[in-house]
Design a protein around this motif. Structure first.
Motif, PDB file in Angstrom:
ATOM      1  N   THR A  41       0.828  -1.212   0.000  1.00 42.10           N
ATOM      2  CA  THR A  41       0.000   0.000   0.000  1.00 42.10           C
ATOM      3  C   THR A  41       0.867   1.270   0.000  1.00 42.10           C
ATOM      4  O   THR A  41       0.352   2.355  -0.221  1.00 42.10           O
ATOM      5  CB  THR A  41      -0.963   0.024   1.203  1.00 42.10           C
ATOM      6  N   MET A  42       2.177   1.094   0.232  1.00 41.34           N
ATOM      7  CA  MET A  42       3.104   2.232   0.163  1.00 41.34           C
ATOM      8  C   MET A  42       3.464   2.565  -1.285  1.00 41.34           C
ATOM      9  O   MET A  42       4.101   3.585  -1.546  1.00 41.34           O
ATOM     10  CB  MET A  42       4.373   1.923   0.960  1.00 41.34           C
ATOM     11  N   ILE A  43       3.058   1.720  -2.217  1.00 40.53           N
ATOM     12  CA  ILE A  43       3.352   1.944  -3.633  1.00 40.53           C
ATOM     13  C   ILE A  43       2.436   3.051  -4.132  1.00 40.53           C
ATOM     14  O   ILE A  43       1.219   2.943  -4.054  1.00 40.53           O
ATOM     15  CB  ILE A  43       3.162   0.654  -4.464  1.00 40.53           C
ATOM     16  N   LYS A  44       3.039   4.102  -4.623  1.00 41.97           N
ATOM     17  CA  LYS A  44       2.285   5.261  -5.115  1.00 41.97           C
ATOM     18  C   LYS A  44       2.799   5.610  -6.503  1.00 41.97           C
ATOM     19  O   LYS A  44       3.920   5.287  -6.864  1.00 41.97           O
ATOM     20  CB  LYS A  44       2.486   6.479  -4.202  1.00 41.97           C
ATOM     21  N   GLY A 102      -1.384   6.036 -16.934  1.00 42.40           N
ATOM     22  CA  GLY A 102      -2.174   7.241 -16.739  1.00 42.40           C
ATOM     23  C   GLY A 102      -3.109   7.232 -15.542  1.00 42.40           C
ATOM     24  O   GLY A 102      -3.915   8.138 -15.368  1.00 42.40           O
ATOM     25  N   VAL A 103      -2.995   6.193 -14.701  1.00 43.81           N
ATOM     26  CA  VAL A 103      -3.880   6.076 -13.542  1.00 43.81           C
ATOM     27  C   VAL A 103      -3.034   5.945 -12.272  1.00 43.81           C
ATOM     28  O   VAL A 103      -2.060   5.200 -12.236  1.00 43.81           O
ATOM     29  CB  VAL A 103      -4.792   4.829 -13.681  1.00 43.81           C
ATOM     30  N   ARG A 104      -3.434   6.671 -11.231  1.00 45.31           N
ATOM     31  CA  ARG A 104      -2.738   6.558  -9.945  1.00 45.31           C
ATOM     32  C   ARG A 104      -3.058   5.213  -9.316  1.00 45.31           C
ATOM     33  O   ARG A 104      -4.225   4.889  -9.113  1.00 45.31           O
ATOM     34  CB  ARG A 104      -3.172   7.662  -8.982  1.00 45.31           C
ATOM     35  N   VAL A 105      -2.027   4.426  -9.004  1.00 45.65           N
ATOM     36  CA  VAL A 105      -2.259   3.084  -8.462  1.00 45.65           C
ATOM     37  C   VAL A 105      -2.990   3.125  -7.127  1.00 45.65           C
ATOM     38  O   VAL A 105      -3.804   2.253  -6.838  1.00 45.65           O
ATOM     39  CB  VAL A 105      -0.957   2.252  -8.338  1.00 45.65           C
ATOM     40  N   TYR A 145       0.135  -2.521  -9.143  1.00 44.73           N
ATOM     41  CA  TYR A 145       1.256  -2.465  -8.193  1.00 44.73           C
ATOM     42  C   TYR A 145       2.470  -3.149  -8.810  1.00 44.73           C
ATOM     43  O   TYR A 145       3.581  -2.624  -8.777  1.00 44.73           O
ATOM     44  CB  TYR A 145       0.916  -3.183  -6.880  1.00 44.73           C
ATOM     45  N   LEU A 146       2.261  -4.336  -9.368  1.00 45.01           N
ATOM     46  CA  LEU A 146       3.360  -5.068  -9.978  1.00 45.01           C
ATOM     47  C   LEU A 146       3.933  -4.279 -11.160  1.00 45.01           C
ATOM     48  O   LEU A 146       5.163  -4.155 -11.286  1.00 45.01           O
ATOM     49  CB  LEU A 146       2.904  -6.466 -10.428  1.00 45.01           C
ATOM     50  N   ASP A 147       3.075  -3.737 -11.992  1.00 41.83           N
ATOM     51  CA  ASP A 147       3.544  -2.922 -13.122  1.00 41.83           C
ATOM     52  C   ASP A 147       4.405  -1.760 -12.636  1.00 41.83           C
ATOM     53  O   ASP A 147       5.458  -1.464 -13.205  1.00 41.83           O
ATOM     54  CB  ASP A 147       2.360  -2.361 -13.922  1.00 41.83           C
ATOM     55  N   LYS A 148       3.968  -1.100 -11.590  1.00 40.83           N
ATOM     56  CA  LYS A 148       4.692   0.053 -11.054  1.00 40.83           C
ATOM     57  C   LYS A 148       6.065  -0.367 -10.530  1.00 40.83           C
ATOM     58  O   LYS A 148       7.070   0.319 -10.767  1.00 40.83           O
ATOM     59  CB  LYS A 148       3.865   0.717  -9.937  1.00 40.83           C
ATOM     60  N   LEU A 149       6.128  -1.499  -9.829  1.00 39.79           N
ATOM     61  CA  LEU A 149       7.411  -1.968  -9.304  1.00 39.79           C
ATOM     62  C   LEU A 149       8.373  -2.314 -10.436  1.00 39.79           C
ATOM     63  O   LEU A 149       9.570  -1.997 -10.354  1.00 39.79           O
ATOM     64  CB  LEU A 149       7.195  -3.177  -8.384  1.00 39.79           C
ATOM     65  N   ILE A 150       7.877  -2.936 -11.486  1.00 43.51           N
ATOM     66  CA  ILE A 150       8.724  -3.263 -12.636  1.00 43.51           C
ATOM     67  C   ILE A 150       9.182  -1.974 -13.327  1.00 43.51           C
ATOM     68  O   ILE A 150      10.342  -1.862 -13.742  1.00 43.51           O
ATOM     69  CB  ILE A 150       7.997  -4.200 -13.630  1.00 43.51           C
TER      70      ILE A 150
END
Length: 117
Positions: free
Chosen positions: A72-75, A80-83, A96-101
């Motif tokens: 939940t700390m992933i921001k 184009g969308v805020r996770v 979340y996974l996309d953002k980490l990658i």
């Protein structure tokens, strides 16, 4: 309401794309795997089984042994969308996974990607 097509897509089909994205930027498959283990709680053997079984994204996250509470700390923004604003739980896990990658490919340190304090 129909499900988004990514829910029924095989995780095994997208996994090589995550690795390619990371490797293109000088990162490794091991780092991609570490991110997946951290986010989902899968072990190496469990991840390999999910890949072999061609598990779809919805099932992949539904069967995750232990979704990391720190996720939940992933921001930030993916596609184009805020996770943090995504209301559909499965879509949020995928993003979340996309953002980490994305963070890995941008050269961020693993300690920061994995939200270690």
């Amino acid at each position: 309401m129909t499900k988004h097509h990514i829910y029924t897509m095989s995780f095994a089909k997208v996994y090589p794309m995550y690795i390619a994205k990371a490797e293109k930027k000088g990162r490794t498959k091991a780092e991609v795997d570490e991110i997946i283990y951290w986010l989902t709680g899968y072990s190496r053997e469990e991840l390999e089984k999910q890949l072999e079984n061609q598990t779809d994204f919805e099932t992949f996250f539904a069967q995750a042994p232990q979704l990391n509470p720190s996720r939940t700390m992933i921001k930030g923004v993916v596609c184009g969308v805020r996770v943090e604003d995504i209301e559909e739980p499965t879509m949020q896990e995928i993003r979340y996974l996309d953002k980490l990658i994305d963070e890995l490919a941008k050269g961020k340190a693993m300690e920061k990607i994995l939200r270690k304090r």
